[in-house]
Structures are given as structure tokens and as C-alpha cells.
Design an enzyme around this catalytic site. Structure first.
Site, short mmCIF file in Angstrom:
data_model
loop_
_atom_site.label_atom_id
_atom_site.label_comp_id
_atom_site.label_asym_id
_atom_site.label_seq_id
_atom_site.Cartn_x
_atom_site.Cartn_y
_atom_site.Cartn_z
N GLU A 77 0.98 -0.92 0.18
CA GLU A 77 -0.01 -0.34 -0.14
C GLU A 77 0.52 1.46 -0.21
OE1 GLU A 77 -3.10 0.14 -0.48
OE2 GLU A 77 -3.97 -2.09 -0.05
N CYS A 140 -8.00 -1.12 8.15
CA CYS A 140 -5.96 -1.22 7.78
C CYS A 140 -5.63 -0.15 8.18
CB CYS A 140 -6.53 -2.52 6.71
SG CYS A 140 -6.69 -4.13 7.06
N HIS A 164 -1.74 -5.36 2.35
CA HIS A 164 -2.76 -6.18 2.56
C HIS A 164 -1.93 -7.57 1.67
CE1 HIS A 164 -6.06 -2.75 3.21
NE2 HIS A 164 -6.05 -3.79 3.41
N1 PCA Z 1 -8.65 -6.48 6.89
C1 PCA Z 1 -9.78 -5.16 7.04
C2 PCA Z 1 -9.86 -4.83 8.71
C3 PCA Z 1 -8.97 -6.04 9.06
C4 PCA Z 1 -8.01 -6.82 7.85
O1 PCA Z 1 -7.75 -7.90 8.42
C5 PCA Z 1 -9.62 -3.89 6.14
O2 PCA Z 1 -8.33 -3.84 5.08
O3 PCA Z 1 -9.26 -2.49 6.29
#
Ligand code: PCA
Length: 202
Positions: A77, A140, A164
């Protein structure tokens, strides 16, 4: 030097969070240079925990992980946005509706992880990877923003950011990667971040 590596617990729609399993797997074999934590999927408690970790552990680098259920690759990200805005509730039943994370805070922060080097290192291993420009506006992004905000305000240059991961591969065609591949990918990213931190380049 230690790197803080965080993942998240399960949350609505995600019964097993691969980010938690990845953090646990890496923590088991890298006690000397990785500090691991699993954060709750709740805005206030997650923020409190990450604040405490940054303050108490003063890590030399930070990588936070979470799952993105619709993505097929490792997503490095690039931007954290100053906004909480998600239709699903967190695990404390809080629904965030367009609220800033930090009142009068910067609109966005960029990752200070070596994204291009990480992408190249994963591509060299044939692991699907991309640089993403949007981490969403749920937990996140919240943790990503808080980490970058706190370190910036404190004048700390520790490379820090968010990755991610996709779901654990389930059946052909659905988004996902095998857990072992994701553990390998994140270990490679940990090494890249520690190398950057060691150079004190940022
Ligand atoms: N994914 C979510 C919140 C916790 C996670 O593992 C997100 O992409 O915000």
C-alpha cells in the site's frame, strides 16, 4: 534492530484472518528481529494498542498486515488516508461514516517502506504482487494512518507502512494465495524493510 509486524483478528465476513496466521508463523522463527502483535478489528482498541507498541518498543521498522478479500496478490500500500468510512461495523459494532482519523491531521501519508525493492524481490520469486494506491477506509487504513502519523509527529524515520494480503487460496478462480507463499512473501518484505532501516536512508 527490531521490526514490528502486526496482523488482525477475524472480523465480520472473515473467519480466519491470514494476516494473523502470517504474523504468528514469522514470529515463531524470527524472535531476534521481529516483534509480533495481533490487533483487534476495532477502531479505538486497535489504535490504543498500536500507540502503545510504538511507544514501548520503539521499533526500527514497522510492517502492518491485513487481509483484502477481493485482491489476488500481495498489495504493497502506498497511501494512508485521514478517513474512516466503511459500511461494515468493526468488532465493537462501531460503524464509521466519513470521520477523520486525526482532526486537522494531514490528508494523507505515504508509506516509507521500500515498495519498489519489495515488489522486485517478490517478482524475482514469482510471487504475485502489486503496488496499490488505496488501502480502503476501514481498520487497515486506520492503523496505517495512525502509524505514519505518530512516527512523523515524533520525527522518527523508521520505515513503516502497510501490506494487504489476499485470502488463503481456497478454490480455482477465487482470490487467494497459499498461506506458505504469503509467509515467504512477508518474510522477504521484512528483510527489505530491515535492510532499508539499517541504512538509515529515509
Ligand atoms: N482487513 C480489514 C481490517 C482487518 C483486516 O485484516 C481492512 O482491510 O481494513
Amino acid at each position: 534492530m527490531k521490526l514490528l509486524l502486526t496482523g488482525f483478528t477475524p472480523f465480520p465476513g472473515v473467519d480466519v484472518n491470514p494476516s494473523q496466521l502470517i504474523v504468528e508463523a514469522i514470529a515463531a522463527v524470527r524472535r531476534s528481529d521481529v516483534l509480533a502483535a495481533v490487533l483487534p478489528v476495532a477502531y479505538g482498541p486497535a489504535e490504543a494498542q498500536i500507540r502503545r507498541l510504538l511507544h514501548d518498543c520503539a521499533p526500527g521498522a514497522v510492517i502492518c498486515l491485513g487481509v483484502a478479500t477481493q485482491r489476488h496478490e500481495i498489495n504493497l500500500e502506498r497511501f494512508a488516508l485521514n478517513i474512516n468510512d466503511a459500511t461494515i461495523a468493526d468488532n465493537d459494532s462501531v460503524v464509521a461514516d466519513g470521520r477523520p482519523i486525526v482532526h486537522d491531521g494531514a490528508m494523507a501519508y505515504t508509506s516509507t517502506l521500500p515498495l519498489a525493492a519489495m515488489r522486485a524481490a517478490l517478482q524475482a520469486r514469482d510471487i504475485p504482487v502489486r503496488i496499490s494506491n488505496h488501502a480502503g477506509a476501514y481498520l487497515c487504513n486506520h492503523v496505517f494512518y495512525v502509524v505514519r502519523h505518530l512516527l512523523t509527529e515524533a520525527g522518527r524515520s523508521a520505515p513503516s507502512g502497510f501490506i494487504h494480503v489476499p485470502p488463503i487460496a481456497d478454490h480455482d478462480g477465487a482470490p487467494g494465495l497459499p498461506l506458505s507463499v504469503m509467509v515467504e512473501a512477508i518474510e522477504v518484505c521484512v528483510d527489505c524493510a530491515l535492510e532499508t532501516a539499517g541504512k538509515g536512508a529515509l
